[in-house]
Design a protein around this motif. Structure first.
Motif, PDB file in Angstrom:
ATOM      1  N   ARG A 354     -23.776 -46.091  10.515  1.00  0.00           N
ATOM      2  CA  ARG A 354     -24.526 -46.821  11.537  1.00  0.00           C
ATOM      3  C   ARG A 354     -26.044 -46.785  11.280  1.00  0.00           C
ATOM      4  N   ASP A 435     -18.412 -45.072  11.166  1.00  0.00           N
ATOM      5  CA  ASP A 435     -18.702 -45.906  12.341  1.00  0.00           C
ATOM      6  C   ASP A 435     -19.440 -47.196  11.982  1.00  0.00           C
ATOM      7  N   GLN A 439     -17.925 -50.820  12.879  1.00  0.00           N
ATOM      8  CA  GLN A 439     -18.640 -51.772  13.747  1.00  0.00           C
ATOM      9  C   GLN A 439     -18.808 -53.122  13.052  1.00  0.00           C
ATOM     10  N   SER A 488     -12.674 -43.841  20.051  1.00  0.00           N
ATOM     11  CA  SER A 488     -12.760 -44.493  18.728  1.00  0.00           C
ATOM     12  C   SER A 488     -12.906 -46.005  18.816  1.00  0.00           C
TER      13      SER A 488
END
Ligand code: ADP
Ligand code: XUL
Length: 513
Positions: A354, A435, A439, A488
């Protein structure tokens, strides 16, 4: 009573999961790694290294020996008499070649002897070609030509003639060693081979794994006469019948009753391939939920009601073990490409996470990359350096975003033929824990992403199928066992939708450049 066992014979290991639907828990999980537990086969990654001309084979004796080992582990301190049914899953496409003694041998196994000692004499081909094999280019062309072209092969079997698929592999064996082919009276897939040993008789091949052979006609769900003839003579007589995945094949062989304490009434459900099994284990047996697995390669698969085929011939159609069909698309440059760029830039996974991705913005200011760091199968590309519409000297964060956006735009583009709206993505495999990557998947597909705690979706799927075949409701089982890990779930950022619609056009332009 009423526990269910799922086995998964994958490339690198044989694993087992026991579920207890009454408590909604996994009560036992064991695994045998072929490389470390069975070094005698000199196959550290589950296959024989150094194959020539694209050959990748494994020693099927290793799979048999692992079966005894996994049952010893399972039975250690655990009463296997509680298991009401067992089902198996296996790496797809791999094939095992057996003589006329095999069925009689599995029907009369002595508990005082190992499976290996009793079955080793039944192979007509010492090694089994597996899914990584690419040696059958000529055979694929011959099969396609014999039935009137690849579009026809795809219409009948759900895939164009594919190097790793079983039919082309059988044809190569027939051409290279006709005498051994002649002596072969039975050909099994990895999954149905394991299931046959468990049942003590040759079991049918299910529609899930059977569709990965370039031999099953998706309309009739029987072996296709034209494809059989194009593959090798007398082939129908050497194949088990094809049948629905939920079929109970029989009860467990007395070898497993007497040696490991299985119940005599324990049922053996037909086996299936690891991808169809994962569809069950990931709770994705109804259209709308898509599974994306980010492993060594990336795969995309989803349930479909009717067998729609990929007009470009990159994707595949397999049987859905819960009924109907499923799509599967494999992208060879998955983690292989992510690792290549990570190493080229001298960075680590934090650049892909991220915070690393936050240094650039969605759409990467129009900078797009074709994410192929080695040969690709979707779309087919020989090896070439990745193609960029910007400079290879741009900063690392730009390169990382360009690669990741390129990978998932490529996936979005090459899954459009399925024609189903993506409502929910269940993400699995090593890179799914990242992550930033997760995303990005949510944003590019504009669908929520859920991640699972369970690593072995195929083994869980096998256990769920075993329970389902004993009249347990599959949706209820999936609700209990296929739960995303707490916290999650990621929602797509809706403001990225128009950005990625533009990026997709830029990606298509670069692809056709
Ligand atoms: P396979 O089953 O195909 O062997 P896995 O699903 O176990 O693969 O995934 C392993 C891969 O996951 C590794 O090769 C690695 O590249 C990737 N991986 C692991 N952790 C991360 C991470 N934090 N970010 C991105 N990729 C990761
Ligand atoms: C699918 C495929 C692989 C194997 C290995 O077509 O070749 O996913 O099933 O697990």
């Amino acid at each position: 009573m009423s526990m269910y066992l799922g086995l998964d014979s994958s490339t690198q290991s044989l694993s087992a999961i026991v579920i207890d639907p009454a408590s909604g828990t996994i009560v036992r999980e064991v695994s045998v790694n072929f490389g470390s537990a069975l070094p005698v086969y000199a196959s550290p990654s589950g296959f024989i290294p150094g194959g020539k001309n694209g050959e990748v084979h494994a020693d099927p004796r290793m799979w048999i020996e692992a079966l005894d080992l996994v049952f010893s582990k399972l039975a250690d301190g655990f009463d296997l008499g509680k298991i009401e049914a067992v089902a198996s899953s296996g790496q797809q496409h791999g094939s095992v070649y057996l003589d006329e003694t095999f069925e009689q041998r599995i029907d009369s196994l002595a508990t005082g002897e190992s499976l290996l000692n009793q079955l080793a004499g039944s192979f007509t081909r010492a090694t089994a070609p597996i899914w990584m094999d690419t040696s059958t280019g000529a055979e694929c062309a011959e099969i396609a030509a014999a039935v009137g072209g690849n579009a026809e092969v795809c219409k009948r079997s759900g895939s164009i003639a594919i190097e790793r698929f079983t039919g082309p592999q059988i044809r190569r064996f027939f051409k290279n060693d006709p005498a051994a082919y002649e002596k072969t009276s039975l050909i099994h897939l990895v999954s149905s081979f394991v299931g046959s040993i468990l049942a003590g008789k040759s079991i049918a091949i299910d529609h899930g794994d059977g569709a990965g052979m370039n031999l099953l006609n998706l309309q009739t769900l029987d072996w296709d006469n034209e494809l059989l003839d194009a593959t090798a003579p007398g082939l129908r007589a050497k194949l088990p019948p094809a049948a629905a995945s939920a079929t109970v094949a029989g009860s467990i062989s007395s070898y497993f009753v007497e040696k490991y304490g299985m119940s005599r009434t324990c049922k053996v459900v037909l086996s299936t391939g690891d991808n169809p099994s994962s569809l069950v284990g990931m709770g994705a047996t109804s259209p709308g939920t898509v599974v994306i697995s980010l492993g060594t390669s990336d795969t995309f698969f989803a349930a479909m009601e009717k067998p729609v085929t990929d007009p470009q011939g990159f994707g595949h159609v397999f049987g859905n073990p819960a009924g109907g069909f499923m799509s599967l698309i494999c992208f060879r440059n998955g983690s292989l490409a992510r690792e290549a760029l990570r190493d080229e830039l001298g960075t680590d996974w934090s650049a892909f996470d991220r915070d690393g991705l936050a240094k650039t913005s969605a759409g990467n200011e129009g900078k797009v990359m074709l994410p192929f760091f080695g040969p690709e199968i979707t779309p087919r590309r020989d090896f070439e350096a990745p193609l960029r519409n910007f400079s290879a000297d741009d900063a690392a964060p730009v390169q990382v975003r360009a690669l990741l956006e390129g990978q998932f735009l490529n996936m979005r583009l090459h899954s459009q033929w399925i024609g189903e709206k993506v409502e929910l993505i269940r993400l699995t495999g090593g890179a799914s824990q990242n992550d930033g990557i997760a995303q990005l998947v949510a944003d590019i597909f504009q669908a929520p992403v859920e991640r699972f705690a369970i690593a072995n979706g195929a083994g869980l799927g096998a256990a769920l199928r075993a329970a389902h075949a004993c009249d347990q409701d599959l949706a209820t089982l999936q609700e209990a066992f296929c739960k995303p890990a707490a916290g999650s779930r990621l929602e797509p950022a809706s403001d990225t939708a128009p950005v990625y619609a533009r990026s997709l056009e830029a990606y298509k332009a670069l692809l056709s450049a």
